[in-house]
Enzyme design. Structure first.
Site, PDB file in Angstrom:
ATOM      1  N   ARG A  39       0.817  -1.212   0.000  1.00  0.00           N
ATOM      2  CA  ARG A  39       0.000   0.000   0.000  1.00  0.00           C
ATOM      3  C   ARG A  39       0.854   1.266   0.000  1.00  0.00           C
ATOM      4  O   ARG A  39       0.439   2.287  -0.551  1.00  0.00           O
ATOM      5  CB  ARG A  39      -0.949   0.001   1.201  1.00  0.00           C
ATOM      6  CG  ARG A  39      -2.097  -0.984   1.064  1.00  0.00           C
ATOM      7  CD  ARG A  39      -3.062  -0.885   2.223  1.00  0.00           C
ATOM      8  NE  ARG A  39      -4.263  -1.683   1.971  1.00  0.00           N
ATOM      9  CZ  ARG A  39      -5.304  -1.748   2.791  1.00  0.00           C
ATOM     10  NH1 ARG A  39      -5.283  -1.058   3.925  1.00  0.00           N
ATOM     11  NH2 ARG A  39      -6.354  -2.484   2.499  1.00  0.00           N
ATOM     12  N   LYS A 202     -19.149 -14.790   4.737  1.00  0.00           N
ATOM     13  CA  LYS A 202     -20.586 -14.592   4.879  1.00  0.00           C
ATOM     14  C   LYS A 202     -21.256 -14.026   3.631  1.00  0.00           C
ATOM     15  O   LYS A 202     -20.730 -13.130   2.981  1.00  0.00           O
ATOM     16  CB  LYS A 202     -20.870 -13.656   6.062  1.00  0.00           C
ATOM     17  CG  LYS A 202     -20.480 -14.249   7.414  1.00  0.00           C
ATOM     18  CD  LYS A 202     -20.905 -13.345   8.552  1.00  0.00           C
ATOM     19  CE  LYS A 202     -20.599 -13.991   9.901  1.00  0.00           C
ATOM     20  NZ  LYS A 202     -21.047 -13.140  11.036  1.00  0.00           N
ATOM     21  N   GLY A 355      -8.672  -7.085   0.779  1.00  0.00           N
ATOM     22  CA  GLY A 355      -7.413  -7.303   1.482  1.00  0.00           C
ATOM     23  C   GLY A 355      -7.020  -8.760   1.600  1.00  0.00           C
ATOM     24  O   GLY A 355      -5.866  -9.127   1.367  1.00  0.00           O
ATOM     25  N   GLY A 378     -13.487  -3.017   2.050  1.00  0.00           N
ATOM     26  CA  GLY A 378     -14.878  -2.578   2.100  1.00  0.00           C
ATOM     27  C   GLY A 378     -15.229  -1.629   0.974  1.00  0.00           C
ATOM     28  O   GLY A 378     -16.345  -1.644   0.445  1.00  0.00           O
TER      29      GLY A 378
END
Length: 401
Positions: A39, A202, A355, A378
Site C-alpha cells: 500500500r 458470509k 485485502g 470494504g
C-alpha cells in the site's frame, strides 16, 4: 459513479501545501516491522509527482483501530522510515496530526518537502467525522486536498469527507484514479466472457455485490464459507459448516435470478472438512453431499478446484473477491492458492479485490501476474455493489469539454 474526477495533474501545485490522505494501514509484526509495504509503494507515483511539482507534501493516514486513543504500537513512525527509504529523501515525522506543533512544522517547510502526520485515529474526531477535528486538519495551512486512500473511501470520516468542507481545491491521486478505472470498467464495460469468483465467510457481507454483478457477468463462482449457505439453500446438508439462516431465502432467490438470466452459477462439488474449526490433523475430502454431521467445511476440494479452473478457462475478464477457504491455516489454504495460480495463468484481464484476496495472491507468489490488485476491502465491495463512495462524492468532476 463518475471516474472523471479532477486529479492532482489538473491542479497547479507549486508552492502549495498539499494534504494527501493515504491508506498506510499496513501489517506490522510484534517488533513494529512492516511485513507488507504494497500500500505504501502504490502511492509513490502520486507522492513523487507532487514533490517534482514543487508542492509541500503532507501525508495523513490511519493504522489499525486505536479507537481514539494514543496507542504506541499503532504509531506511523515505521511507515515514515520506510517511506524515507523508498523516496530516497527525508520524510519528517510529526508526532501528532493536529495542533500547534504540526502547524509550526508545516509552516516552515519548503517546496518539495515531505512530512507524515501521526495516526489520524488517535483522535476520536476522525471516525466521528467531527467538524472541529476536520477544521484543525485544514488549519495545517492546507491549500489542496488529494484523496489517495481508496481503501477508506467508503468511510464518512473527518480526513475523508469532513476536511473537504474547508479546502477549495480537491482531487484524487493516481492510485485512486486507477482503482476506479479498473473496477468500474470491469463492472460496466467488461470484455466477455466475464467471470466473477466470490468467496469469504458470509453471504450477508456480499449479497449486494452478488446481486449487482448478476446484472453484468456471464458466470459466477461461489466459494469460501458463504458457499455453504447457498448449498444449504439448495437442500444440501452441510454439517456444522457456516450457514447464515437468515440468508437462505435470499441465497435461493439470487441463484434462481442468475439462472433465469442465463448466467451460469457454480458452487463447490467437494470440500475439505474437519471435526472443528481448530482441527489441523484430522480432516478429509468429501463430496458436499456427504459432509458428516458435526463436521465443518473449511476449504474447497480438488474436484471443485478442477471445476472452477475449467470455468475460468476462456474468460476475458475475471474479478475475484474473497478466499476459497480458511486460507490463513496451511491445512486449508490449498483451494485458495490453487485459484490464485489459475487466475494468474489466465489470459484474461484479472482483477483481485479485497485485502484477504490480495494477501492470498501475494502468498501464492502471483502478485506480478495479476492485471490489477485493488488496495481496498470494504470500498471495493461497496463500489461493486454499485453504491456511491462518500470519499469520492466530495471530489469534483472535470468540466465536460
Amino acid at each position: 459513479m463518475s471516474i472523471n474526477k479532477i486529479t492532482l495533474q489538473d491542479i497547479a501545485l507549486r508552492g502549495k501545501r498539499l494534504f494527501i490522505r493515504t491508506d498506510f494501514n499496513v501489517p506490522l509484526d510484534s517488533d513494529m516491522n512492516i511485513t507488507d509495504d504494497t500500500r505504501i509503494r502504490a502511492t509513490l507515483p502520486t507522492i513523487n509527482y507532487a514533490i517534482d511539482a514543487g508542492a509541500i507534501v503532507m501525508l495523513a493516514s490511519h493504522l489499525g483501530r486505536p479507537d481514539g486513543v494514543v496507542t504506541p504500537h499503532l504509531s506511523l513512525a515505521p511507515i515514515a522510515k520506510r517511506l524515507q527509504r523508498l523516496l530516497g529523501k527525508e520524510v519528517l515525522f510529526v508526532p501528532d496530526c493536529i495542533g500547534p506543533v504540526a502547524e509550526a512544522l508545516t509552516e516552515r517547510l519548503a517546496p518539495g518537502s515531505v512530512l507524515l502526520l501521526e495516526n489520524l485515529r488517535f483522535h476520536p474526531g476522525e471516525e466521528r467525522n467531527d467538524e472541529g477535528f476536520a477544521r484543525k486538519l485544514a488549519d495545517l495551512g492546507v491549500d489542496v486536498y488529494i484523496n489517495e486512500a481508496f481503501g477508506t473511501a467508503h468511510r464518512n470520516h473527518a480526513s475523508i469527507t469532513g476536511i473537504t468542507r474547508f479546502v477549495k481545491e480537491r482531487g484524487c491521486g493516481f492510485l485512486m484514479k486507477k482503482e476506479l478505472s479498473f473496477l468500474l470498467k470491469a463492472v460496466t464495460n467488461p470484455e466477455r466472457p466475464f467471470v466473477a469468483m466470490l468467496g469469504g465467510a458470509k453471504v450477508s457481507g456480499k449479497i449486494g455485490v452478488i446481486e449487482n454483478l448478476g446484472n453484468h457477468v456471464d458466470k459466477v463462482i461461489i466459494g469460501g464459507g458463504m458457499a455453504f449457505t447457498f448449498l444449504k439453500a439448495a437442500g444440501v446438508e452441510v454439517g456444522d459448516s457456516l450457514v447464515e439462516g437468515a440468508m437462505l431465502k435470499m441465497a435461493r432467490s439470487v441463484q434462481q435470478h442468475a439462472v433465469d438470466r442465463g448466467i451460469k452459477f457454480y458452487l463447490p462439488v467437494d470440500c475439505i472438512v474437519a471435526p472443528s474449526l481448530f482441527s489441523h490433523v484430522e480432516n478429509r475430502r468429501v463430496p458436499v453431499q456427504e459432509i458428516p454431521k458435526g463436521w465443518v467445511g473449511l476449504d474447497i476440494g480438488l474436484a471443485s478446484v478442477h471445476l472452477f479452473e475449467a470455468v475460468l478457462r476462456g474468460a476475458k475478464t475475471i474479478l475475484w473477491n474473497g478466499p476459497m477457504g480458511l486460507f490463513e491455516k496451511d491445512a486449508y489454504s490449498h483451494g485458495t492458492s490453487a485459484m490464485a495460480h489459475a487466475v494468474a495463468q489466465s489470459d484474461a484481464m484479472t482483477i483481485v479485490g479485497g485485502g484477504e484476496t490480495a494477501m492470498a495472491v501475494h502468498q501464492a507468489g502471483e502478485s506480478d501476474n495479476i492485471s490489477f490488485i485493488s488496495t481496498g476491502g470494504g470500498a471495493t465491495l461497496q463500489l461493486l455493489q454499485g453504491d456511491e463512495l462518500p470519499g469520492l462524492a466530495v471530489l469534483p468532476n472535470k468540466a465536460l469539454s
